[in-house]
Design a protein around this motif. Structure first.
Motif, PDB file in Angstrom:
ATOM      1  N   PRO A  60       3.315 -37.769   5.144  1.00 23.13           N
ATOM      2  CA  PRO A  60       2.284 -38.576   5.802  1.00 23.13           C
ATOM      3  C   PRO A  60       1.278 -39.079   4.775  1.00 23.13           C
ATOM      4  CG  PRO A  60       1.768 -36.279   6.033  1.00 23.13           C
ATOM      5  CD  PRO A  60       3.093 -36.335   5.304  1.00 23.13           C
ATOM      6  N   LYS A  61       0.509 -40.074   5.143  1.00 21.75           N
ATOM      7  CA  LYS A  61      -0.529 -40.577   4.253  1.00 21.75           C
ATOM      8  C   LYS A  61      -1.847 -39.871   4.564  1.00 21.75           C
ATOM      9  CE  LYS A  61       1.461 -45.128   3.422  1.00 21.75           C
ATOM     10  NZ  LYS A  61       1.243 -46.607   3.469  1.00 21.75           N
ATOM     11  N   LEU A  62      -2.569 -39.576   3.504  1.00 25.20           N
ATOM     12  CA  LEU A  62      -3.860 -38.904   3.635  1.00 25.20           C
ATOM     13  C   LEU A  62      -4.954 -39.765   3.010  1.00 25.20           C
ATOM     14  CD1 LEU A  62      -2.885 -35.265   2.621  1.00 25.20           C
ATOM     15  CD2 LEU A  62      -3.175 -36.162   4.930  1.00 25.20           C
ATOM     16  N   PRO A  63      -6.186 -39.607   3.450  1.00 21.32           N
ATOM     17  CA  PRO A  63      -7.292 -40.351   2.834  1.00 21.32           C
ATOM     18  C   PRO A  63      -7.433 -39.996   1.354  1.00 21.32           C
ATOM     19  CG  PRO A  63      -7.975 -39.321   4.895  1.00 21.32           C
ATOM     20  CD  PRO A  63      -6.628 -38.761   4.575  1.00 21.32           C
ATOM     21  N   ASP A  64      -7.851 -40.981   0.557  1.00 21.32           N
ATOM     22  CA  ASP A  64      -8.034 -40.741  -0.870  1.00 21.32           C
ATOM     23  C   ASP A  64      -8.973 -39.567  -1.134  1.00 21.32           C
ATOM     24  OD1 ASP A  64      -6.463 -42.936  -1.126  1.00 21.32           O
ATOM     25  OD2 ASP A  64      -7.966 -44.216  -2.074  1.00 21.32           O
TER      26      ASP A  64
END
Length: 241
Positions: free
Chosen positions: A193-197
């Motif tokens: 999944p993508k996570l916040p920077d």
């Protein structure tokens, strides 16, 4: 494994989890010309990723030595301490030579892994430890290979050689615990999944803060990469574009 671990593992395999994301979409952009070859954004971020990895895996290795309930888990912890101490030495040598600022803290996500494992005990610790570390190392393995095959900077190439051997060793000792859920590990590595920077970026060191040093164990078997010159006084300094 419990529900808490399942939630944690859902976020493990994000590609930038071991360091900072790049500031542009072109990771091959050259940001400095050095006497050891051009330095790209990907090269710089790789050095930061290796440093950040040690900042959370080294203390987790210490936990495994202290809390592991099996010989295999304790051994895996010893390998983490040994391998990351040597990698950290290499990072701290080459970073000033390449004008790279290293973090003193792992990313918030990585600090979360440490907090979870610190709260675990007994067989739950063993299981969480083996699976979290197997997934994270499996995820970074391809990144190491990509840097090794593309970098034109000899210092970064040497670090990638060392990291490749270390990561493979750590994958192997995690698997030898007999606790790795391979189906789950493969899923997390191939469907991240993508996570916040902000979750995956280690904070910059505070001005004037002493650099954190990961001390090699007395019986260390891993060795840092030898680098030319004195890292405390690099010459010449790279020119950043």
């Amino acid at each position: 494994m419990g529900g808490a671990l399942s939630l944690t593992l859902a976020a493990l395999a994000y590609p930038a989890m071991l360091g900072v994301k790049t500031v542009s979409t072109d990771t091959s952009r050259i940001i400095a010309q050095t006497q050891w070859g051009p330095l790209t954004e990907a090269d710089r971020d790789f050095v930061v990723k290796v440093r950040a990895a040690g900042l959370w895996e080294y203390p987790v290795g210490q936990m495994a030595v202290q809390k592991g309930t099996s010989k295999e888990v304790v051994t895996a912890g010893q390998h983490l301490i040994d391998g990351h101490a040597a990698l950290d030495t290499t990072c701290r040598k080459i970073a000033p030579m390449l004008n790279i600022t290293l973090p003193n803290l792992a990313s918030p996500q990585q600090q979360g892994f440490v907090a979870q494992l610190n709260a675990d005990s007994g067989r739950q610790f063993d299981s969480d430890f083996a699976n979290i570390l197997r997934i994270t190392h499996g995820s970074i393995f391809n990144t190491v290979a990509k840097i090794r095959s593309t970098t034109k900077n000899s210092l970064v190439r040497a670090l990638a050689d060392q990291a490749n051997d270390t990561v493979l060793d750590h994958i192997t000792v995690m698997e030898k615990t007999g606790l790795v859920n391979f189906d789950q590990a493969l899923f997390q590595q191939t469907a991240p999944p993508k996570l916040p920077d902000t979750d995956v970026t280690p904070p910059p060191p505070a001005v004037g803060q002493p650099q954190v040093v990961l001390t090699p164990p007395p019986n260390a078997t891993s060795t840092p990469v030898p680098v030319p010159g004195d890292p405390a006084a690099p010459s010449p300094s790279p020119t950043v574009r």
